[in-house]
Design a protein around this motif. Structure first.
Motif, short mmCIF file in Angstrom:
data_model
loop_
_atom_site.label_atom_id
_atom_site.label_comp_id
_atom_site.label_asym_id
_atom_site.label_seq_id
_atom_site.Cartn_x
_atom_site.Cartn_y
_atom_site.Cartn_z
N UNK A 75 13.43 6.49 -5.26
CA UNK A 75 14.46 6.32 -4.00
C UNK A 75 14.14 5.52 -2.98
N UNK A 76 14.75 4.52 -2.42
CA UNK A 76 14.43 3.75 -1.29
C UNK A 76 15.77 3.25 -0.70
N UNK A 77 15.69 2.73 0.30
CA UNK A 77 16.95 2.05 0.90
C UNK A 77 17.23 0.52 0.28
N UNK A 78 18.48 0.38 0.15
CA UNK A 78 18.75 -0.87 -0.48
C UNK A 78 18.04 -1.88 -0.09
N UNK A 79 17.83 -2.12 1.06
CA UNK A 79 17.05 -3.20 1.73
C UNK A 79 15.58 -3.24 1.33
N UNK A 80 15.10 -2.13 1.21
CA UNK A 80 13.51 -2.21 0.44
C UNK A 80 13.55 -2.57 -0.85
N UNK A 81 14.56 -2.31 -1.62
CA UNK A 81 14.49 -2.35 -3.12
C UNK A 81 14.80 -3.97 -3.22
N UNK A 118 0.74 -1.00 0.04
CA UNK A 118 -0.01 0.01 0.07
C UNK A 118 0.79 1.18 0.17
N UNK A 119 2.18 1.12 -0.06
CA UNK A 119 2.90 2.36 -0.47
C UNK A 119 3.76 2.47 -1.53
N UNK A 120 3.56 1.58 -2.57
CA UNK A 120 4.80 1.61 -3.75
C UNK A 120 3.77 1.26 -4.99
N UNK A 121 2.58 0.57 -4.98
CA UNK A 121 2.00 0.28 -6.31
C UNK A 121 1.43 1.08 -7.09
N UNK A 122 1.50 2.45 -6.43
CA UNK A 122 1.28 3.71 -7.68
C UNK A 122 2.42 4.32 -8.26
N UNK A 123 3.76 3.84 -7.88
CA UNK A 123 4.90 4.59 -8.51
C UNK A 123 4.65 4.64 -9.90
N UNK A 148 -7.27 -3.35 -11.76
CA UNK A 148 -6.03 -2.74 -11.53
C UNK A 148 -4.88 -3.63 -11.38
N UNK A 149 -5.06 -4.55 -10.50
CA UNK A 149 -3.93 -5.42 -10.62
C UNK A 149 -3.38 -6.25 -11.75
N UNK A 150 -4.51 -6.30 -12.92
CA UNK A 150 -4.03 -7.06 -13.75
C UNK A 150 -3.32 -6.13 -14.85
N UNK A 151 -3.16 -4.98 -14.57
CA UNK A 151 -2.59 -4.17 -15.69
C UNK A 151 -1.43 -3.19 -14.84
N UNK A 152 -1.16 -3.54 -13.68
CA UNK A 152 -0.16 -3.05 -12.82
C UNK A 152 1.29 -3.09 -13.47
N UNK A 153 1.98 -2.04 -13.63
CA UNK A 153 3.50 -2.46 -14.30
C UNK A 153 4.40 -1.71 -13.12
N UNK A 154 4.83 -2.57 -12.45
CA UNK A 154 5.48 -2.14 -11.29
C UNK A 154 6.85 -1.27 -11.59
N UNK A 155 7.00 -0.13 -11.02
CA UNK A 155 8.07 0.73 -10.96
C UNK A 155 8.86 0.50 -9.87
N UNK A 156 9.86 0.09 -10.06
CA UNK A 156 11.00 -0.33 -8.95
C UNK A 156 11.82 1.03 -8.55
N UNK A 157 12.39 1.13 -7.80
CA UNK A 157 13.31 2.01 -7.41
C UNK A 157 14.36 2.33 -8.21
N UNK A 158 15.03 3.38 -8.50
CA UNK A 158 16.03 3.62 -9.35
C UNK A 158 17.40 3.94 -8.44
N UNK A 159 17.23 4.19 -7.30
CA UNK A 159 18.55 4.58 -6.54
C UNK A 159 18.10 4.44 -5.27
N UNK A 160 19.13 4.03 -4.60
CA UNK A 160 18.92 3.32 -3.16
C UNK A 160 20.29 4.07 -2.19
N UNK A 161 19.82 4.13 -0.95
CA UNK A 161 20.73 4.39 0.17
C UNK A 161 20.95 3.37 1.19
#
Ligand SMILES: [Zn+2]
Ligand SMILES: [Zn+2]
Length: 367
Positions: A133-139, A115-120, A198-211
């Motif tokens: 951006x997120x932490x390395x571990x979250x990625x 519930x915190x990233x599926x709209x990226x 919405x889940x059927x067409x979700x295109x996950x956008x993953x973090x591009x930068x981590x800390x």
């Protein structure tokens, strides 16, 4: 409803929403409506917490949306967290454009939960060059098959589980005891069906930068610190701290209702919140619930500390898990029940049993 729109459909919708605008591609994406259940003007309430800093407080929904923090800078907008679905992110994005027409430069994900990233994807599609951006571990959690309640694998899990959830709602509607209950369940069913689409067409956008440790970003005249303070709600939590404005966005490490411990580290969490309390701030934008003063952190950390201590003590006395649930639930109620039951979802009595169970498993049994 499909997210695939013909140009004619899109222009028809654009015509309703923005008849006087000259269209550019940036705008096109953002006036594209989602289903009626989630794209309402009331889905988020933008509340100013400092000059150019807003808490986007989510209205209760069957498929819950997290809050976002919206930070305006001289050269763009920073958004913290993106909710459970693109339609919700799109609804907020439209509201953001009411306070700034500048592009969104960064999305920061506080942790990996669904519930915190599926709209990226909404921000990524509309803003070429967007950094997520997120932490390395979250990625890592977002791409691990077994991370818990979020990530790419969890999207598949939800897709597989939704038909059953929808059937259950249909069964409950048949058995609804009165018209009010039936109407509420029917509304939930509509939201569940729209969510499945919405889940059927979700295109996950993953973090591009981590800390991997705390960093201070200089963003168009503002200092935005990404504070990594230790394990808590998950093992990859990041706190977004604005030292000058004295505001911190906490993700779900601090919420307005009972915490969710299933992917958490109860004992570490207490220590991590002690570290958070050392930062100088007045306002918190919570993962869920209204913005809160620093005193809420003391209350919330107090609950976690007392919960851990009470469960350990009861377990040491030889009580069974069911006995501990009852005992600890009653023992902590005078101090915490009212303060933890301010919202319809996540109230004290609904969650305390599960909280006790999680502490029992993770701290006592160390499972
Ligand atoms: Zn959440
Ligand atoms: Zn969470």
């Amino acid at each position: 409803m499909s997210m695939q729109w013909t140009r004619r459909q899109m222009l028809a919708q654009v015509g309703i929403a923005a008849a006087i605008h000259t269209l550019d591609p940036h705008e096109l994406c953002c006036v594209m409506p989602a289903d009626a259940q989630t794209t309402t003007k009331d889905l988020f309430e933008l509340r100013k917490v400092a000059d150019g800093v807003y808490a986007a407080v989510a209205a209760p929904a069957f498929k819950v949306n997290c809050n976002a923090a919206v930070i305006l800078t001289d050269d763009g907008v920073i958004v913290v967290d993106s909710h459970s679905k693109p339609s919700a992110a799109r609804a907020l994005y439209k509201e953001i454009q009411g306070v700034s027409k500048k592009p969104v430069r960064k999305v920061i994900n506080t942790h990996f939960h669904w519930d915190h990233w599926q709209g990226n994807e909404v921000y990524a599609t509309a803003n070429p060059g967007l950094e997520i951006v997120t932490t390395e571990r979250t990625k890592e959690n977002l791409t691990r098959p077994d991370a818990g309640n979020g990530g790419v694998a969890f999207i598949e899990k939800q897709r597989a589980g939704m038909p059953k959830e929808i059937q259950q709602l249909k069964d409950e509607i048949m058995k609804a005891p009165n018209a009010e209950a039936k109407a509420r369940l029917e509304n939930n069913l509509r939201q569940a069906e729209a969510y499945m689409e919405e889940l059927k067409t979700l295109k996950p956008a993953l973090p591009t930068r981590t800390v991997t440790s705390t960093v201070a970003l200089k963003e168009g005249g503002r200092e935005i610190q990404l504070q990594l303070l230790g394990r808590g709600h998950t093992d990859g939590d990041v706190y977004v701290y604005l030292p000058k404005e004295k505001v911190v966005a906490t993700g779900d490490a601090v919420v307005g209702s009972m915490p969710f411990l299933n992917d958490g580290f109860p004992e570490d969490w207490v220590q991590t919140l002690t570290a958070l309390e050392k930062l100088d701030f007045n306002n918190m934008i919570l993962g869920h619930g209204d913005p809160a003063p620093k005193s809420h952190l003391t209350f919330f950390r107090g609950y976690l500390a007392d919960l851990v201590a009470s469960v350990k003590k009861a377990a040491a006395g030889g009580a069974s898990l069911d006995e501990i649930k009852k005992k600890v639930g009653d023992e902590l109620a005078p101090k915490y029940e009212a303060g933890m039951s301010k919202y319809p979802i996540g109230q004290y009595r609904d969650r305390v049993g599960l909280n006790v169970e999680m502490v029992y498993m993770k701290v006592v049994k160390k499972a």
